[in-house]
Motif scaffolding. Structure first.
Motif, PDB file in Angstrom:
ATOM      1  N   PHE A  76       0.853  -1.197   0.000  1.00 41.30           N
ATOM      2  CA  PHE A  76       0.000   0.000   0.000  1.00 41.30           C
ATOM      3  C   PHE A  76       0.893   1.253   0.000  1.00 41.30           C
ATOM      4  CE2 PHE A  76      -1.995  -3.366   2.657  1.00 41.30           C
ATOM      5  CZ  PHE A  76      -2.898  -3.808   1.707  1.00 41.30           C
ATOM      6  N   SER A  77       1.777   1.290  -0.975  1.00 42.21           N
ATOM      7  CA  SER A  77       2.936   2.174  -0.926  1.00 42.21           C
ATOM      8  C   SER A  77       2.639   3.664  -1.036  1.00 42.21           C
ATOM      9  CB  SER A  77       3.924   1.769  -2.026  1.00 42.21           C
ATOM     10  OG  SER A  77       3.278   1.716  -3.289  1.00 42.21           O
ATOM     11  N   THR A  78       1.457   4.056  -1.461  1.00 43.42           N
ATOM     12  CA  THR A  78       1.182   5.488  -1.617  1.00 43.42           C
ATOM     13  C   THR A  78       0.399   6.083  -0.443  1.00 43.42           C
ATOM     14  OG1 THR A  78      -0.908   5.172  -2.794  1.00 43.42           O
ATOM     15  CG2 THR A  78       1.113   5.219  -4.126  1.00 43.42           C
ATOM     16  N   VAL A  79       0.065   5.264   0.567  1.00 46.17           N
ATOM     17  CA  VAL A  79      -0.715   5.765   1.697  1.00 46.17           C
ATOM     18  C   VAL A  79      -0.102   5.307   3.016  1.00 46.17           C
ATOM     19  CG1 VAL A  79      -2.936   5.948   0.493  1.00 46.17           C
ATOM     20  CG2 VAL A  79      -2.265   3.756   1.490  1.00 46.17           C
ATOM     21  N   LYS A  80      -0.326   6.091   4.050  1.00 54.70           N
ATOM     22  CA  LYS A  80       0.109   5.666   5.380  1.00 54.70           C
ATOM     23  C   LYS A  80      -0.722   4.486   5.859  1.00 54.70           C
ATOM     24  CE  LYS A  80       1.657  10.269   6.865  1.00 54.70           C
ATOM     25  NZ  LYS A  80       1.417  11.403   7.795  1.00 54.70           N
ATOM     26  N   SER A  81      -2.015   4.516   5.539  1.00 54.73           N
ATOM     27  CA  SER A  81      -2.937   3.435   5.893  1.00 54.73           C
ATOM     28  C   SER A  81      -3.946   3.288   4.769  1.00 54.73           C
ATOM     29  CB  SER A  81      -3.658   3.749   7.208  1.00 54.73           C
ATOM     30  OG  SER A  81      -4.715   2.825   7.443  1.00 54.73           O
ATOM     31  N   PRO A  82      -4.198   2.051   4.303  1.00 55.24           N
ATOM     32  CA  PRO A  82      -5.149   1.844   3.206  1.00 55.24           C
ATOM     33  C   PRO A  82      -6.582   1.814   3.719  1.00 55.24           C
ATOM     34  CG  PRO A  82      -4.242  -0.255   3.866  1.00 55.24           C
ATOM     35  CD  PRO A  82      -3.555   0.788   4.733  1.00 55.24           C
ATOM     36  N   ASN A  83      -6.940   2.810   4.475  1.00 51.01           N
ATOM     37  CA  ASN A  83      -8.226   2.847   5.163  1.00 51.01           C
ATOM     38  C   ASN A  83      -8.972   4.110   4.766  1.00 51.01           C
ATOM     39  OD1 ASN A  83     -10.402   2.770   6.883  1.00 51.01           O
ATOM     40  ND2 ASN A  83      -9.201   2.677   8.771  1.00 51.01           N
ATOM     41  N   PRO A  84     -10.097   3.999   4.068  1.00 49.53           N
ATOM     42  CA  PRO A  84     -10.827   5.206   3.659  1.00 49.53           C
ATOM     43  C   PRO A  84     -11.393   6.005   4.824  1.00 49.53           C
ATOM     44  CG  PRO A  84     -12.097   3.212   3.181  1.00 49.53           C
ATOM     45  CD  PRO A  84     -10.735   2.761   3.590  1.00 49.53           C
ATOM     46  N   GLU A  85     -11.350   5.443   6.034  1.00 51.11           N
ATOM     47  CA  GLU A  85     -11.724   6.223   7.219  1.00 51.11           C
ATOM     48  C   GLU A  85     -10.698   7.321   7.502  1.00 51.11           C
ATOM     49  OE1 GLU A  85     -13.579   4.085  10.736  1.00 51.11           O
ATOM     50  OE2 GLU A  85     -12.596   2.410   9.732  1.00 51.11           O
ATOM     51  N   GLU A  86      -9.449   7.077   7.066  1.00 47.97           N
ATOM     52  CA  GLU A  86      -8.373   8.048   7.268  1.00 47.97           C
ATOM     53  C   GLU A  86      -8.357   9.024   6.093  1.00 47.97           C
ATOM     54  OE1 GLU A  86      -6.678   7.984   9.987  1.00 47.97           O
ATOM     55  OE2 GLU A  86      -7.208   6.001  10.758  1.00 47.97           O
ATOM     56  N   HIS A  87      -8.482  10.305   6.378  1.00 47.15           N
ATOM     57  CA  HIS A  87      -8.608  11.286   5.302  1.00 47.15           C
ATOM     58  C   HIS A  87      -7.383  11.336   4.399  1.00 47.15           C
ATOM     59  CE1 HIS A  87     -12.073  13.736   7.327  1.00 47.15           C
ATOM     60  NE2 HIS A  87     -12.297  12.446   7.282  1.00 47.15           N
ATOM     61  N   GLN A  88      -6.198  10.991   4.938  1.00 41.78           N
ATOM     62  CA  GLN A  88      -4.998  11.032   4.102  1.00 41.78           C
ATOM     63  C   GLN A  88      -5.073  10.047   2.936  1.00 41.78           C
ATOM     64  OE1 GLN A  88      -2.708   8.273   3.956  1.00 41.78           O
ATOM     65  NE2 GLN A  88      -3.926   7.054   5.374  1.00 41.78           N
ATOM     66  N   ALA A  89      -5.910   9.029   3.054  1.00 39.07           N
ATOM     67  CA  ALA A  89      -6.050   8.058   1.973  1.00 39.07           C
ATOM     68  C   ALA A  89      -6.646   8.688   0.717  1.00 39.07           C
ATOM     69  CB  ALA A  89      -6.920   6.879   2.433  1.00 39.07           C
ATOM     70  N   PHE A  90      -7.285   9.851   0.872  1.00 39.34           N
ATOM     71  CA  PHE A  90      -7.925  10.532  -0.258  1.00 39.34           C
ATOM     72  C   PHE A  90      -7.019  11.578  -0.917  1.00 39.34           C
ATOM     73  CE2 PHE A  90     -11.861   8.782   1.383  1.00 39.34           C
ATOM     74  CZ  PHE A  90     -12.632   8.614   0.233  1.00 39.34           C
ATOM     75  N   THR A  91      -5.786  11.718  -0.459  1.00 41.37           N
ATOM     76  CA  THR A  91      -4.919  12.795  -0.956  1.00 41.37           C
ATOM     77  C   THR A  91      -4.816  12.798  -2.482  1.00 41.37           C
ATOM     78  OG1 THR A  91      -3.626  12.768   1.090  1.00 41.37           O
ATOM     79  CG2 THR A  91      -2.622  13.804  -0.839  1.00 41.37           C
ATOM     80  N   MET A  92      -4.480  11.670  -3.058  1.00 42.05           N
ATOM     81  CA  MET A  92      -4.320  11.594  -4.516  1.00 42.05           C
ATOM     82  C   MET A  92      -5.656  11.741  -5.237  1.00 42.05           C
ATOM     83  SD  MET A  92      -1.396   8.731  -5.224  1.00 42.05           S
ATOM     84  CE  MET A  92       0.332   9.115  -4.923  1.00 42.05           C
ATOM     85  N   ALA A  93      -6.707  11.176  -4.676  1.00 43.60           N
ATOM     86  CA  ALA A  93      -8.031  11.292  -5.293  1.00 43.60           C
ATOM     87  C   ALA A  93      -8.483  12.747  -5.307  1.00 43.60           C
ATOM     88  CB  ALA A  93      -9.036  10.422  -4.546  1.00 43.60           C
ATOM     89  N   ILE A  94      -8.196  13.464  -4.227  1.00 42.21           N
ATOM     90  CA  ILE A  94      -8.570  14.880  -4.167  1.00 42.21           C
ATOM     91  C   ILE A  94      -7.820  15.684  -5.224  1.00 42.21           C
ATOM     92  CG2 ILE A  94      -8.355  16.978  -2.750  1.00 42.21           C
ATOM     93  CD1 ILE A  94      -9.101  15.229  -0.322  1.00 42.21           C
ATOM     94  N   GLU A  95      -6.514  15.423  -5.385  1.00 40.12           N
ATOM     95  CA  GLU A  95      -5.728  16.125  -6.407  1.00 40.12           C
ATOM     96  C   GLU A  95      -6.310  15.872  -7.793  1.00 40.12           C
ATOM     97  OE1 GLU A  95      -1.772  14.732  -5.922  1.00 40.12           O
ATOM     98  OE2 GLU A  95      -1.410  15.821  -4.041  1.00 40.12           O
ATOM     99  N   GLN A  96      -6.653  14.617  -8.071  1.00 44.03           N
ATOM    100  CA  GLN A  96      -7.206  14.278  -9.382  1.00 44.03           C
ATOM    101  C   GLN A  96      -8.612  14.864  -9.542  1.00 44.03           C
ATOM    102  OE1 GLN A  96      -6.258  10.366 -10.744  1.00 44.03           O
ATOM    103  NE2 GLN A  96      -8.114  10.163 -11.980  1.00 44.03           N
ATOM    104  N   GLY A  97      -9.366  14.876  -8.449  1.00 39.25           N
ATOM    105  CA  GLY A  97     -10.708  15.439  -8.489  1.00 39.25           C
ATOM    106  C   GLY A  97     -10.699  16.922  -8.775  1.00 39.25           C
ATOM    107  N   GLN A  98      -9.734  17.635  -8.199  1.00 42.62           N
ATOM    108  CA  GLN A  98      -9.626  19.073  -8.446  1.00 42.62           C
ATOM    109  C   GLN A  98      -9.300  19.349  -9.910  1.00 42.62           C
ATOM    110  OE1 GLN A  98     -10.574  21.299  -6.496  1.00 42.62           O
ATOM    111  NE2 GLN A  98     -10.078  20.900  -4.358  1.00 42.62           N
TER     112      GLN A  98
END
Length: 578
Positions: free
Chosen positions: A273-295
């Motif tokens: 799970f090399s791009t996230v600290k935790s592969p848990n969608p409960e943790e907001h950091q898991a959305f970092t890349m999705a947010i960048e792409q969404g913007q």
């Protein structure tokens, strides 16, 4: 020589020990603390199965602990079920280290008893395993997964013939059979070529996927004409290196969502799970890349699933154009309201919402407003699945099940939380509200205006190893022996001890029975519609405390929630320091 040292010696001198485990054992041979932690107990098999750190030892996930669990399962099935060998056991696995190997080891042990295993050729989501058990008429299912735990974990999760996680009673029976397996190193098994020669292993391909997707089509609340219309609403999806990629995309394609972007860096399975600290969608950091792409793409909704695809997180834009990650309670409440809005009034008479005791009370308020009944269960989706099974004969209609930890189930063709169903429904719901000129956040505000500003929180304290387990037990014992009388300025009206199975009504000075299974959990019902619950995690070395309020405004709710959180942090801190 202590007991753990004797067990270690048994492993260390076993001639046929797996070479990789033998090497790992040699690497820690001079680390007494590491050895003790690996051998001081057997890996706990709980109400859903077992989960632990990979490595050598009885307190670790490895081929021997998996074989022992599979041996216990085989003996349980043969003693308690009919046509076990013909019906067989469905086995699936996720992207973690050793997942495929553990799936095959499970089949090898089952095969030694003449029990056929249906093993997927490649990784699959947990909800598909639940569906597969029912679809094939299998006698049980095994999912090799550690859900959203860190990379060093894996697990062995057991499902009953209904496709639900095993019940506490079934777990007790399997545990008893595991205990009768004296030596995990010598569990009988067949080699893979023997299984294939005797047709005791059936490799499962995409045929079950197709059957699942046919059922997935039917959960939509859109009119047929609307289903066929191309939908250009922007969607960004990340499977967080897990198993959901194919089924989620195919599910969205069935509803003609044409503008779906996948986070490329997180699309491929990766046990690290090399791009996230935790592969848990409960943790907001898991959305970092999705947010960048969404913007970049101006997406209306972002989806994130955990590695075994039983949990879904969603983020949507606020008025300032920033993405906000919805809580599990918020997304669940939105889904419930959407589903009930589109449910026939005749169905509503028997409609049932099933939620856990630590899930938002907003769900109950929404269900009440439509005339639907709410049923509470203990924490864990296995209890929701058990209730759905009861509905099969009671005449009650399952409408929705959810828990605060991002678990949802819309249709009971699966009997465990299903992020694929939830992802498709979340997009459908966002599309519906978009056509009404609203975002999901605006729809949520409407719900708050109608029902009250419900807000919830959860804190956890991680305490690893033997000492950590003892400290968690001490915290629960301390609170149980001296229950809170007030928390954060809120008076305690009721104390619910689920281990004792009793509720204390403080003001009335009397007790009554709680008609739920026993579990080490304490809940305090406070005044002003607030509540608190303490519970050791069943899958991680943590103690969790949940809390909820209902204020007159968002600000009022936030202040109340903060007061309760601070009081709990202090109370638990005092116990750990004493």
């Amino acid at each position: 020589m202590s007991n753990w040292e004797a067990v270690y010696e048994k492993w260390n001198t076993y001639e046929n020990l797996d070479p990789s485990l033998k090497k790992e054992l040699a690497d820690i041979q001079n680390d007494e603390a590491a050895l003790e932690d690996a051998f001081y107990q057997e890996l706990t098999f709980g109400t859903g199965g077992m989960r632990g750190i990979l490595g050598p030892g009885t307190n670790r996930m490895n081929i021997y602990t998996v074989r022992k669990a599979a041996n216990g399962l085989a003996n349980h099935l043969l003693a308690n079920r009919v046509n076990v060998r013909d019906r067989g056991v469905a086995v699936a696995y996720d992207c973690r280290y050793m997942s495929r190997e553990f799936a095959v080891e499970t089949a090898k042990v089952l095969g030694s008893y003449g029990i056929r295993a249906y093993v997927f050729k490649s990784l699959r989501p947990t909800p598909l395993l639940s569906f597969t058990v029912r679809h094939l008429g299998a006698v049980a299912g095994v999912m090799i997964t550690a859900s959203h735990n860190p990379p060093e974990y894996n697990g062995f999760k057991v499902y009953n013939e209904d496709g639900g996680q095993i019940t506490p009673g079934e777990a007790d029976e399997i545990i008893e059979q595991i205990r009768r397996t004296e030596n995990e190193l010598t569990v009988p098994y067949l080699e893979q070529d023997e299984l294939e020669e005797e047709e005791l292993i059936n490799w499962v391909g995409e045929e079950v996927d197709h059957a699942y997707l046919e059922r997935l089509k039917q959960i939509t609340k859109l009119e047929e004409e609307e289903q066929e219309r191309k939908k250009e609403m922007g969607i960004v999806f990340t499977p967080l290196h897990g198993t959901a990629h194919d089924l989620v995309l195919k599910g969205l394609d069935q509803l003609n969502f044409t503008n779906v972007g996948v986070v490329k860096e997180q699309a491929e399975p990766d046990p690290e799970f090399s791009t996230v600290k935790s592969p848990n969608p409960e943790e907001h950091q898991a959305f970092t890349m999705a947010i960048e792409q969404g913007q970049e793409s101006n997406a209306a909704i972002l989806l994130g699933t955990d590695p075994d695809a039983d949990r879904l997180g969603v983020a949507v834009k606020d008025k300032a154009g920033e993405y906000q990650v919805l809580t599990g309670n918020q997304l669940g409440s939105l889904m419930l309201d959407y589903l009930l809005t589109h449910t026939d009034e005749h169905v509503l008479k028997t409609a049932r919402l099933v939620k856990t005791v630590v899930t938002t009370e907003l769900g109950r308020s929404i269900a009440d407003s439509y005339g639907a009944k709410t049923i509470d269960t203990l924490t864990g989706f296995k209890y929701i699945g058990e209730k759905i099974h009861e509905f099969d004969s009671s005449g009650e209609t399952f409408i929705f099940g959810f828990e605060e930890s991002y678990g949802y189930l819309i249709s009971s063709f699966a009997r465990d939380k299903d992020a694929v169903q939830a992802a498709v429904m979340a997009c459908e719901m966002a599309y519906y509200w978009d056509k009404q000129g609203k975002t999901l956040l605006e729809a949520l505000d409407d719900i708050y205006e109608k029902h009250g500003y419900y807000l919830e929180g959860m804190s956890s304290l991680t305490l690893k190893g033997k000492e950590g387990s003892e400290m968690i037990a001490s915290i629960m014992e301390a609170v149980r022996n001296k229950p809170f009388e007030e928390i954060g300025g809120f008076s305690v009206k009721q104390t619910e001890d689920y281990l004792a199975g009793e509720r204390t009504l403080v003001e009335e000075g009397r007790k009554e029975e709680i008609s739920l299974p026993r579990e080490n959990m304490l809940k305090f019902i406070l005044d002003e519609d607030a509540w608190v619950c303490l519970r050791p995690s069943g899958t991680e070395p943590k103690i969790k405390y949940y809390y909820g309020v209902c204020g007159s405004s968002k600000e009022d709710s936030r202040n109340k929630l903060n007061d309760i959180k601070q009081a709990l942090d202090e109370a638990v801190g005092q116990i750990t320091r004493s």
